[in-house]
Write a protein that holds these residues in place. Structure first.
Motif, PDB file in Angstrom:
ATOM      1  N   GLN A 131       0.834  -1.196   0.000  1.00 54.93           N
ATOM      2  CA  GLN A 131       0.000   0.000   0.000  1.00 54.93           C
ATOM      3  C   GLN A 131       0.869   1.246   0.000  1.00 54.93           C
ATOM      4  OE1 GLN A 131      -2.372  -0.044   3.587  1.00 54.93           O
ATOM      5  NE2 GLN A 131      -0.787   0.919   4.802  1.00 54.93           N
ATOM      6  N   LEU A 132       0.281   2.332  -0.483  1.00 57.03           N
ATOM      7  CA  LEU A 132       0.972   3.616  -0.517  1.00 57.03           C
ATOM      8  C   LEU A 132       0.830   4.318   0.822  1.00 57.03           C
ATOM      9  CD1 LEU A 132      -0.403   4.799  -3.967  1.00 57.03           C
ATOM     10  CD2 LEU A 132       1.939   4.054  -3.529  1.00 57.03           C
ATOM     11  N   CYS A 133       1.772   5.199   1.106  1.00 56.96           N
ATOM     12  CA  CYS A 133       1.635   6.041   2.281  1.00 56.96           C
ATOM     13  C   CYS A 133       0.527   7.063   2.043  1.00 56.96           C
ATOM     14  CB  CYS A 133       2.950   6.761   2.592  1.00 56.96           C
ATOM     15  SG  CYS A 133       4.322   5.652   2.972  1.00 56.96           S
ATOM     16  N   PHE A 134       0.006   7.618   3.123  1.00 54.79           N
ATOM     17  CA  PHE A 134      -1.078   8.586   2.996  1.00 54.79           C
ATOM     18  C   PHE A 134      -0.655   9.807   2.202  1.00 54.79           C
ATOM     19  CE2 PHE A 134      -3.396  12.295   4.614  1.00 54.79           C
ATOM     20  CZ  PHE A 134      -4.704  11.898   4.350  1.00 54.79           C
ATOM     21  N   ASP A 135       0.597  10.210   2.325  1.00 49.20           N
ATOM     22  CA  ASP A 135       1.074  11.420   1.658  1.00 49.20           C
ATOM     23  C   ASP A 135       2.176  11.145   0.643  1.00 49.20           C
ATOM     24  OD1 ASP A 135       2.931  10.614   3.471  1.00 49.20           O
ATOM     25  OD2 ASP A 135       3.238  12.571   4.411  1.00 49.20           O
ATOM     26  N   GLY A 136       2.233   9.940   0.096  1.00 51.22           N
ATOM     27  CA  GLY A 136       3.254   9.641  -0.908  1.00 51.22           C
ATOM     28  C   GLY A 136       3.593   8.164  -0.927  1.00 51.22           C
ATOM     29  N   GLY A 137       4.861   7.873  -1.188  1.00 46.58           N
ATOM     30  CA  GLY A 137       5.317   6.493  -1.190  1.00 46.58           C
ATOM     31  C   GLY A 137       5.175   5.833  -2.548  1.00 46.58           C
ATOM     32  N   THR A 138       5.717   4.629  -2.658  1.00 40.84           N
ATOM     33  CA  THR A 138       5.649   3.838  -3.890  1.00 40.84           C
ATOM     34  C   THR A 138       5.332   2.388  -3.560  1.00 40.84           C
ATOM     35  OG1 THR A 138       8.031   3.370  -3.857  1.00 40.84           O
ATOM     36  CG2 THR A 138       7.310   5.324  -5.091  1.00 40.84           C
ATOM     37  N   VAL A 139       4.789   1.695  -4.548  1.00 43.16           N
ATOM     38  CA  VAL A 139       4.539   0.255  -4.470  1.00 43.16           C
ATOM     39  C   VAL A 139       5.089  -0.371  -5.741  1.00 43.16           C
ATOM     40  CG1 VAL A 139       2.770  -1.538  -4.543  1.00 43.16           C
ATOM     41  CG2 VAL A 139       2.533   0.372  -2.958  1.00 43.16           C
ATOM     42  N   ALA A 140       5.842  -1.464  -5.602  1.00 43.33           N
ATOM     43  CA  ALA A 140       6.442  -2.141  -6.754  1.00 43.33           C
ATOM     44  C   ALA A 140       5.652  -3.410  -7.069  1.00 43.33           C
ATOM     45  CB  ALA A 140       7.904  -2.478  -6.480  1.00 43.33           C
ATOM     46  N   LEU A 141       5.172  -3.513  -8.319  1.00 44.49           N
ATOM     47  CA  LEU A 141       4.460  -4.692  -8.794  1.00 44.49           C
ATOM     48  C   LEU A 141       5.327  -5.444  -9.794  1.00 44.49           C
ATOM     49  CD1 LEU A 141       0.919  -3.167  -9.479  1.00 44.49           C
ATOM     50  CD2 LEU A 141       1.647  -4.466  -7.485  1.00 44.49           C
ATOM     51  N   ARG A 142       5.136  -6.771  -9.819  1.00 42.42           N
ATOM     52  CA  ARG A 142       5.880  -7.594 -10.782  1.00 42.42           C
ATOM     53  C   ARG A 142       4.929  -8.613 -11.407  1.00 42.42           C
ATOM     54  NH1 ARG A 142      10.982  -8.547 -12.133  1.00 42.42           N
ATOM     55  NH2 ARG A 142      11.718  -7.138 -10.502  1.00 42.42           N
ATOM     56  N   ALA A 143       5.036  -8.752 -12.718  1.00 41.23           N
ATOM     57  CA  ALA A 143       4.251  -9.739 -13.456  1.00 41.23           C
ATOM     58  C   ALA A 143       5.151 -10.915 -13.817  1.00 41.23           C
ATOM     59  CB  ALA A 143       3.655  -9.115 -14.712  1.00 41.23           C
ATOM     60  N   PRO A 144       4.763 -12.145 -13.494  1.00 39.08           N
ATOM     61  CA  PRO A 144       5.618 -13.295 -13.805  1.00 39.08           C
ATOM     62  C   PRO A 144       5.492 -13.711 -15.263  1.00 39.08           C
ATOM     63  CG  PRO A 144       3.598 -14.039 -12.794  1.00 39.08           C
ATOM     64  CD  PRO A 144       3.526 -12.534 -12.817  1.00 39.08           C
ATOM     65  N   ARG A 145       6.407 -14.543 -15.678  1.00 42.30           N
ATOM     66  CA  ARG A 145       6.294 -15.168 -16.990  1.00 42.30           C
ATOM     67  C   ARG A 145       5.287 -16.313 -16.898  1.00 42.30           C
ATOM     68  NH1 ARG A 145      11.941 -15.538 -20.303  1.00 42.30           N
ATOM     69  NH2 ARG A 145      12.413 -13.311 -20.295  1.00 42.30           N
TER      70      ARG A 145
END
Length: 208
Positions: free
Chosen positions: A46-60
């Motif tokens: 989840q993202l922070c309330f005032d910013g942040g990042t989330v990294a997603l990955r799609a598999p083969r």
């Protein structure tokens, strides 16, 4: 032979003038491409309330192989410019991807994940009891609002102080930053601790 079902295939050669026999043909195994693929999080989900990042990955897709793949990402039904197997998210929404096998031409959609913003953190800092240090005594400070903490005194970090309580024996301005499980942070207003100097006693005789 056009194959539409998975399985192991061999060839039987039959001549018109003699009995048929199985040749030493190679067995070809046909495996289906997985119809779906699951996205995964590389870190917080989840993202922070005032910013942040989330990294997603799609598999083969299965089965794994050396075929090249192309990726198309979507957020709330709108295409994104990313075309690799990972995506760094800065906005909330519903994300999914379509994976394309560039050799076979198969299209494999992923599942959909919802990325949301976390609640706002509100860090607090207070003294348990008096905020004045008496000689040979201490003051206990307690912090609230997070799961882990980072303490400082007069702007200098206090190594090893990561819990919600801190026992102090020196005067100064103390501050604490609270962190949640996603790495989001909030800093409490600074708290000043004062020290009382010792009292010198002098004994004198009482005149008669």
């Amino acid at each position: 032979l056009v194959v539409t079902q998975p399985g192991a295939y061999t060839v039987v050669v039959s001549l018109q003038t003699v009995c048929s026999r199985v040749t030493a043909s190679r067995t070809v195994t046909i495996a289906p491409v997985s119809p779906t693929a699951r996205l995964s999080f590389s870190g917080p989900s989840q993202l922070c309330f005032d910013g942040g990042t989330v990294a997603l990955r799609a598999p083969r897709p299965d089965p794994p192989g050396g075929a090249p793949f192309a990726y198309a990402w979507f957020r709330d039904g709108q295409p994104l410019t990313a075309n690799v197997d990972s995506l760094v998210v800065t906005q909330p929404g519903r994300y999914w991807a379509v994976v394309r096998d560039l050799t076979l031409g198969c299209l494999v959609p992923t599942d959909t994940v919802a990325v949301e913003r976390g609640r706002p953190l509100r860090a607090g800092l207070a003294a348990v009891g008096p905020s004045v240090i008496c000689p040979d005594d201490s003051v206990k400070l307690t912090a609230t609002g997070g799961e882990t903490y980072r303490w400082s005194r007069d702007g200098q970090a206090l190594p090893g102080a990561a819990g919600p309580e801190l026992t102090v024996r020196r005067s100064g301005v103390y501050a604490v930053t609270a962190f949640d499980s996603a790495g989001c942070r909030a800093t409490a207003p600074p708290f000043q601790v004062q020290a009382v100097s010792g009292v010198d006693l002098e004994l004198d005789s009482i005149p008669r």
